[in-house]
Write an enzyme that holds these catalytic residues in place. Sequence first.
Site, PDB file in Angstrom:
ATOM      1  N   ARG A  82       0.836  -1.206   0.000  1.00 46.31           N
ATOM      2  CA  ARG A  82       0.000   0.000   0.000  1.00 46.31           C
ATOM      3  C   ARG A  82       0.873   1.260   0.000  1.00 46.31           C
ATOM      4  O   ARG A  82       0.556   2.245  -0.664  1.00 46.31           O
ATOM      5  CB  ARG A  82      -0.955   0.001   1.195  1.00 46.31           C
ATOM      6  CG  ARG A  82      -1.968   1.139   1.158  1.00 46.31           C
ATOM      7  CD  ARG A  82      -3.052   0.979   2.195  1.00 46.31           C
ATOM      8  NE  ARG A  82      -2.522   1.062   3.560  1.00 46.31           N
ATOM      9  CZ  ARG A  82      -3.264   0.943   4.662  1.00 46.31           C
ATOM     10  NH1 ARG A  82      -4.573   0.717   4.548  1.00 46.31           N
ATOM     11  NH2 ARG A  82      -2.727   1.032   5.865  1.00 46.31           N
ATOM     12  N   LYS A 184      -2.569   6.674   1.267  1.00 40.35           N
ATOM     13  CA  LYS A 184      -2.394   7.131   2.645  1.00 40.35           C
ATOM     14  C   LYS A 184      -1.430   8.319   2.659  1.00 40.35           C
ATOM     15  O   LYS A 184      -0.296   8.239   3.137  1.00 40.35           O
ATOM     16  CB  LYS A 184      -1.893   5.981   3.521  1.00 40.35           C
ATOM     17  CG  LYS A 184      -2.301   6.113   4.974  1.00 40.35           C
ATOM     18  CD  LYS A 184      -2.120   4.789   5.708  1.00 40.35           C
ATOM     19  CE  LYS A 184      -2.442   4.910   7.182  1.00 40.35           C
ATOM     20  NZ  LYS A 184      -3.835   5.238   7.469  1.00 40.35           N
ATOM     21  N   GLU A 220     -16.270   6.604   4.014  1.00 40.21           N
ATOM     22  CA  GLU A 220     -15.607   6.175   5.243  1.00 40.21           C
ATOM     23  C   GLU A 220     -15.506   7.357   6.194  1.00 40.21           C
ATOM     24  O   GLU A 220     -16.001   8.441   5.903  1.00 40.21           O
ATOM     25  CB  GLU A 220     -14.217   5.604   4.940  1.00 40.21           C
ATOM     26  CG  GLU A 220     -13.256   6.569   4.268  1.00 40.21           C
ATOM     27  CD  GLU A 220     -11.878   5.947   4.036  1.00 40.21           C
ATOM     28  OE1 GLU A 220     -11.450   5.131   4.864  1.00 40.21           O
ATOM     29  OE2 GLU A 220     -11.236   6.304   3.030  1.00 40.21           O
TER      30      GLU A 220
END
Length: 335
Positions: A82, A184, A220
Amino acid sequence: MEKKNIDWSNLGFGYMQTDMRFVSTWRDGAWDEGGLTDKATIEMSECACVLQYAQTCFEGMKAYTTADGKIVCFRPDLNAARMADSCRQMKMPVFPEEKFVEAVIETVRANAAWVPPFGSGASLYLRPFMFGIDSVIGVKPANVYQFRIFATPVGPYFKGGIKPLTLRISDLDRAAPRGTGHIKAGLNYAMSLYNIVDAHEQGYDENLYVDSATRTFIEETGGANIIFIKGNTLVTPKSDTILPSITRRSIVQVAKDYLGMEVEERPVRLDEIGQFEEAGLCGTAAVISPIGKIVDHGKELTFAGMGEKIRKLYDTLTGIQMGTVAAPEGWIQVI
């Protein structure tokens, strides 16, 4: 090995400086060997790219003491992958994924005395991060980068342990279509700070964001994915602007393979969430936190809190992490 003298059971979710951290520098097109250092500060130019243009990304993961006394990490290879995706999107050099896992192992081993004991409810939180460190005044990527990992012992992410959370539907947006919501990046979280402070001041635990294009689909929260349960079915929102949570992906597999649940990964409309019986937030920091209420501009939607299915998912996933439940192959990295 003697553990540090800490009141493990009463730890909050905050930073505590530990003994060692890993550092590697990218310069002239290559990463150096990297290694451990006891220096917990960073020296950089006032014009460093990260300070001017926020060119930085990070990961979050944990090390645990299992029931049989081993120190382990949970699926670090997925954090490595990720972070590689985040770096590509941010025009940063990818830190090699195998080297990433090796650096995690080195960092945990060097701070083994800080890994909380089994049964304490605490863990050693690991923060791998990368940033542009050289001077950049024009808008462009940096030329020099640092990759670092520090460790800090932490307790529960939400104060007071596991208790049903109250969320509000946010009027602000978390991420734009074709933006950076799926990686992220530090900038994503900077954009949420105003909103989370306001939510806390208004008596809410978190904001629940909807899609910015149509404002009709659930996405989210500022720091975690959301899951819903109806009957024996687990439903998770699907969107290109949602961060691909490692915890959420693990919960999906646990639901299917351990609990025999049906799983739907699909767009979830805002106007249908009142039909669900249970709901929870999931992520590395929170693991699974039950939701008791979602407030949509005065309309209150209530859920079962720590209901039967949320409890089973939580117990099974944490059991896998702590070594009391057999783990799927490759999920546990023994340190």
